[in-house]
Write an enzyme that holds these catalytic residues in place. Sequence first.
Site, PDB file in Angstrom:
ATOM      1  N   TYR A 438      49.523  64.458 -43.547  1.00  0.00           N
ATOM      2  CA  TYR A 438      49.264  64.569 -44.563  1.00  0.00           C
ATOM      3  C   TYR A 438      49.314  66.014 -45.422  1.00  0.00           C
ATOM      4  CZ  TYR A 438      45.346  66.774 -41.757  1.00  0.00           C
ATOM      5  OH  TYR A 438      44.401  67.323 -40.981  1.00  0.00           O
ATOM      6  N   GLU A 439      49.210  66.036 -46.694  1.00  0.00           N
ATOM      7  CA  GLU A 439      49.512  67.515 -47.361  1.00  0.00           C
ATOM      8  C   GLU A 439      50.936  67.516 -47.501  1.00  0.00           C
ATOM      9  OE1 GLU A 439      47.305  67.970 -48.858  1.00  0.00           O
ATOM     10  OE2 GLU A 439      45.470  67.749 -47.373  1.00  0.00           O
ATOM     11  N   GLY A 440      52.053  66.545 -47.386  1.00  0.00           N
ATOM     12  CA  GLY A 440      53.359  66.929 -47.095  1.00  0.00           C
ATOM     13  C   GLY A 440      53.762  66.653 -45.643  1.00  0.00           C
ATOM     14  N   GLN A 445      58.172  69.240 -46.633  1.00  0.00           N
ATOM     15  CA  GLN A 445      57.507  70.596 -46.622  1.00  0.00           C
ATOM     16  C   GLN A 445      59.283  70.669 -46.644  1.00  0.00           C
ATOM     17  OE1 GLN A 445      55.237  72.077 -46.648  1.00  0.00           O
ATOM     18  NE2 GLN A 445      54.036  70.088 -47.133  1.00  0.00           N
TER      19      GLN A 445
END
Length: 597
Positions: A438-440, A445
């Site tokens: 999650y969050e990329g 990233q």
Amino acid sequence: MPEYKAPLRDMSFVLNEVLELNAHYQNLPGCEEATPDMVAAIMEEGAKFSERVLSPLNQIGDQQGCQWSEEGVTTPEGFRDAYQQFVEGGWPSLAHDPEWGGQGLPESLGIVLNEMVGTANWSWSMYPGLSHGAMNTIEAHGTQDQKETYLTKLVSGEWTGTMCLTEPHCGTDLGMLRTKAEPNDDGSYRISGTKIFISAGEHDMADNIVHIVLARLPDAPEGTKGISLFIVPKFMPAAGGVGDRNGVSCGSLEHKMGIHGNSTCVMNFDEATGYLIGPPNKGLNCMFTFMNTARIGTALQGLAHAEWGFQNSLAYAKDRLQMRSLTGAKCPDKAADPIIVHPEVRKLLLTQKAFAEGGRAMIYYTAQLVDKVHQASPEERAEADGLLALLTPIAKAFLTEVGFESANHGLQVFGGHGYIAEWGMEQNVRDSRISMLYEGTTQIQALDLLGRKVLMTQGESLKRFTKIIHKYCQAQSDNTGLKEFTDPLLTLNKEWGELTMQVGMKAMQNRDEVGAASVDYLMYSGYVTLAYFWARMAETAQQKLAESDSDKAFYEAKLTTARFYFQRILPRTRGLVATMVSGADNLMSLDDEHFQF
């Protein structure tokens, strides 16, 4: 039962001795009230809350999970009471503007608290954690009326917040987003659509939940240029509290590998009333305020699982008796020696220790950059923002990768017992796995780091940080006792720039070269960045040992761990270089139809 003890001595070492927190605060307008005594008091109280209230709930949350019904979602036993204690203690307001009821303390101090809370119980920490990003987004992009309506309640902790991006058909590629926003005559919007994987999307811990939602206006252009951002409350705000229920509900809870104590929701928006934040069709730009906050928070998760795994596997390794040391019995009065005498067990422990302590330094450094972005002069702010842009994807992806590795090492120390639920080690592995997604994801990233942050700036963002490392090594050139750290760091720092140039030149001919090299490049960047912080910690430990015998064992352990990192972990960069420069052909030359089983 597994336990958590806040590592206050190491936290203080990084903050006060390595990063010189007091000087940092005294040089920033508005941070002067964060005196050493205040910081110490906050850390002590935060440690008590984390150790005594949150840590005992960690396994309970995993075992009970959250329960869905048509009336809503109930959290595990004790979670709601712990949240009320958290709010009564004033913890949600710590690093927020006094105008909205905050205490006005620096963001970096909030990060220190978040480390303790998150390591003690990551699932619980996500409920107030998501609110932080919602607050930052509204404060940065909301109207005065929106701030007055929502920020006071969010800052106090009476209400919590979420981030609603992902849809069933649409994850990272937000250009495919379908949620609609139809305008009403009164300036509000009717929001309709479904969002999935919404952490803390529905729960029983707060009076209201404020959803930050991405949606499309009727005349929006296609792709990411046509996304707008909206505030959608669970209950409509009313004088002094909440009014009617809005058209937003939790359709179901996801059945997950880990973080069972946090509700991961499918959220249905059925012509829910929402309010535009920021300019139309600029929602993605506004959302990055939230995303950058969330990504630093997720980097913290990597540290949390490394620290928790280290603490519990260390205690076990000192107590568990198995076989004799190869160099002779160390505990001849016992049936066998504790397993900590065995080299391979020590390698597992030292790897966790090196990643936890090095990761702490990296995160606290980025937290100080956040302070500067908020409080410093325009010139310092721009410099800090540039560094933060580079280091955020490194911290998020690298620290979660090595945090997961560390969680697995912690389980390995326990042997078969680590696979059994009562020890908590398998939960630590399961809970940590999401951090790389999650969050990329790590892969996203990596593309962000190499493609956007480095190559698209012609390497300028990277040079900003490699220059800091170069100047540090040059300043230590006469320190012979530190050469075992600064010499290899200087070599790798130079190579970092050369590798960037090499990959960039290949990418000019074939863009797949960026994707093929990106994860290896990110991990290489992470190991070099961590080496810089370990060199700084070694330098500080060396100075303290030269000054006195006070706390000698702590500083000697710091130097020994730094040597372990440089001799046992940092050589991983050699394999990464080989794979990074091997090119895209070995990945892309196999035709799709030849992927068969």
